[in-house]
Design a protein around this motif. Sequence first.
Motif, PDB file in Angstrom:
ATOM      1  N   MET A   1      -5.958   5.025  27.864  1.00 54.24           N
ATOM      2  CA  MET A   1      -6.133   4.793  29.279  1.00 54.24           C
ATOM      3  C   MET A   1      -7.623   4.905  29.609  1.00 54.24           C
ATOM      4  SD  MET A   1      -4.394   6.936  32.344  1.00 54.24           S
ATOM      5  CE  MET A   1      -5.663   7.834  33.198  1.00 54.24           C
ATOM      6  N   ASP A 123     -11.896   7.676  28.540  1.00 57.27           N
ATOM      7  CA  ASP A 123     -10.727   7.149  27.870  1.00 57.27           C
ATOM      8  C   ASP A 123      -9.874   8.341  27.486  1.00 57.27           C
ATOM      9  OD1 ASP A 123      -9.004   5.303  26.845  1.00 57.27           O
ATOM     10  OD2 ASP A 123     -10.381   4.500  25.336  1.00 57.27           O
ATOM     11  N   GLU A 126      -2.745   8.530  25.595  1.00 52.80           N
ATOM     12  CA  GLU A 126      -1.562   8.361  26.451  1.00 52.80           C
ATOM     13  C   GLU A 126      -0.823   9.680  26.700  1.00 52.80           C
ATOM     14  OE1 GLU A 126      -0.562   5.776  28.290  1.00 52.80           O
ATOM     15  OE2 GLU A 126      -2.380   4.769  27.586  1.00 52.80           O
ATOM     16  N   ALA A 129      -2.317  11.722  29.534  1.00 57.88           N
ATOM     17  CA  ALA A 129      -2.611  10.955  30.750  1.00 57.88           C
ATOM     18  C   ALA A 129      -2.644  11.822  32.008  1.00 57.88           C
ATOM     19  CB  ALA A 129      -1.612   9.820  30.906  1.00 57.88           C
ATOM     20  N   ALA A 132      -5.988  13.054  33.550  1.00 57.54           N
ATOM     21  CA  ALA A 132      -6.900  12.187  34.305  1.00 57.54           C
ATOM     22  C   ALA A 132      -7.211  12.797  35.669  1.00 57.54           C
ATOM     23  CB  ALA A 132      -6.298  10.797  34.476  1.00 57.54           C
TER      24      ALA A 132
END
Length: 157
Positions: A1, A123, A126, A129, A132
């Motif tokens: 991501m 980056d 996954e 995530a 983030a």
Amino acid sequence: MFATVSHEMEVKVPASKAWRLYSSLKLANVVLQKLSHLINKIDILEGDGGVGTVLRLQFPPGTPGFTYYKEKFTKIDDEKRAKEAEVIEGGYLDLGFTLYRVRFEVIEKSEDCCITKATIEYDLKEEAAANASIVSIQPLVLIMETAADYLTVNDED
């Protein structure tokens, strides 16, 4: 991501003056003097401020997520007035990030005015995530505001 977040700010000093601060280790000194609640120690592990310089940033106890990270200056472009640093150990890398890069740019607006811009590129694996949500441009905004205050009060040229 992969994602990015950025912020721009107008500063009423010539771009060349702002770049002298942003392109040097003096920015770290200004941050330490004024923002010790954000970063309480910066050690220069390698280099003199140019590409390849490695810094270890230590954060105050209670900082969510981590206590330190090492960053390396990967790009300093005097022509474009852009500087990039990537986290190479600890911090975000321990939380599932595969890349965490900060870029500062100084953009000339007029003879006595410029735009400073901070960008975070990251980056994330996954499975991490959810982390983030810890990415925030706010600490860089504080650094930019502190740098702007410093630049407008100090007559160094």
